[in-house]
Design a protein around this motif. Structure first.
Motif, PDB file in Angstrom:
ATOM      1  N   MET A  36       5.249  -0.908 -16.068  1.00  0.00           N
ATOM      2  CA  MET A  36       3.815  -1.190 -16.121  1.00  0.00           C
ATOM      3  C   MET A  36       3.494  -2.466 -16.893  1.00  0.00           C
ATOM      4  N   ARG A  37       4.455  -2.976 -17.645  1.00  0.00           N
ATOM      5  CA  ARG A  37       4.200  -4.163 -18.464  1.00  0.00           C
ATOM      6  C   ARG A  37       5.044  -5.373 -18.055  1.00  0.00           C
ATOM      7  N   GLN A 170      -4.987  -7.720  -8.650  1.00  0.00           N
ATOM      8  CA  GLN A 170      -4.588  -8.123 -10.000  1.00  0.00           C
ATOM      9  C   GLN A 170      -5.793  -8.325 -10.916  1.00  0.00           C
ATOM     10  N   PRO A 174      -2.982  -3.861 -13.780  1.00  0.00           N
ATOM     11  CA  PRO A 174      -1.969  -4.687 -14.451  1.00  0.00           C
ATOM     12  C   PRO A 174      -1.171  -5.474 -13.418  1.00  0.00           C
TER      13      PRO A 174
END
Length: 201
Positions: A36-37, A170, A174
């Protein structure tokens, strides 16, 4: 002929499976990696453990196989098909090259503004900007052929979904998640395009 049919079923599935397995496997093996990051490209970035192996398995081989899917589609385009189908499938071949190039031109995780990172971003844009118009042009052309409606809807759906994921979502999601949705659209196309063309072409 049966061998070619088996190849048609296998190459797209193999490309999608290679990519998904590489992302999942190398992601689990990299300490601190968070889907997710962190972008998928981090797994193949300069200085990351096993980056070269990921780049080959996750980008280069799937990209080459994706181009092969497009070549097989081109061979199935009827002679009476609209010109947009032929141009579209040639763009899909280019999209496969762009995808493979993301592995040849890895991201520099320590400097997002470095030439290496810019080259990787350019390869990403080649992939997206070839895939979206390629699928849309192919799909619009296929709509005009009797018996090709499902093939047309697949391409139009994947192209529109990729456009949304790569450039619109986007703003609300994320970036790594939106990116993975774009990859998912591509994987659906890989798996379904040739089997549908074989049944309807």
């Amino acid at each position: 002929m049966h061998t070619l049919h088996r190849i048609d079923r296998a190459i797209g599935v193999l490309a999608a499976l290679l990519f998904v397995a590489a992302v999942a496997g190398f992601g689990l093996a990299l300490p601190g990696y968070d889907a997710m990051r962190h972008p998928v490209a981090l797994l193949g970035a300069i200085g990351v453990p096993h980056a070269q192996a990921f780049s080959v398995l996750g980008f280069v081989l799937p990209g080459v196989l994706a181009s092969a899917v497009a070549v097989r589609l081109l061979l199935r385009v009827p002679r009476t098909a609209p010109w947009s189908m032929r141009v579209g499938v040639q763009l899909l071949m280019l999209a496969g090259v762009g995808f493979a190039a993301m592995g040849v031109l890895p991201l520099d995780a320590n400097d997002i503004q470095s030439p290496a990172s810019q080259y990787h971003a350019s390869a990403w844009m080649v992939w997206v900007l070839a895939f979206v118009p390629g699928t849309l042009m192919y799909g619009l052309g296929a709509l005009r052929l009797p018996g090709w409606r499902a093939q047309a809807l697949l391409h139009l759906g994947c192209g529109a979904a990729m456009l949304l994921a790569a450039f619109v979502l986007q703003q609300w999601l994320p970036a790594p998640l939106a990116q993975r949705l774009a990859f998912a659209c591509w994987a659906v196309w890989l798996v379904a395009a040739l089997p549908l063309a074989r049944r309807q072409g």
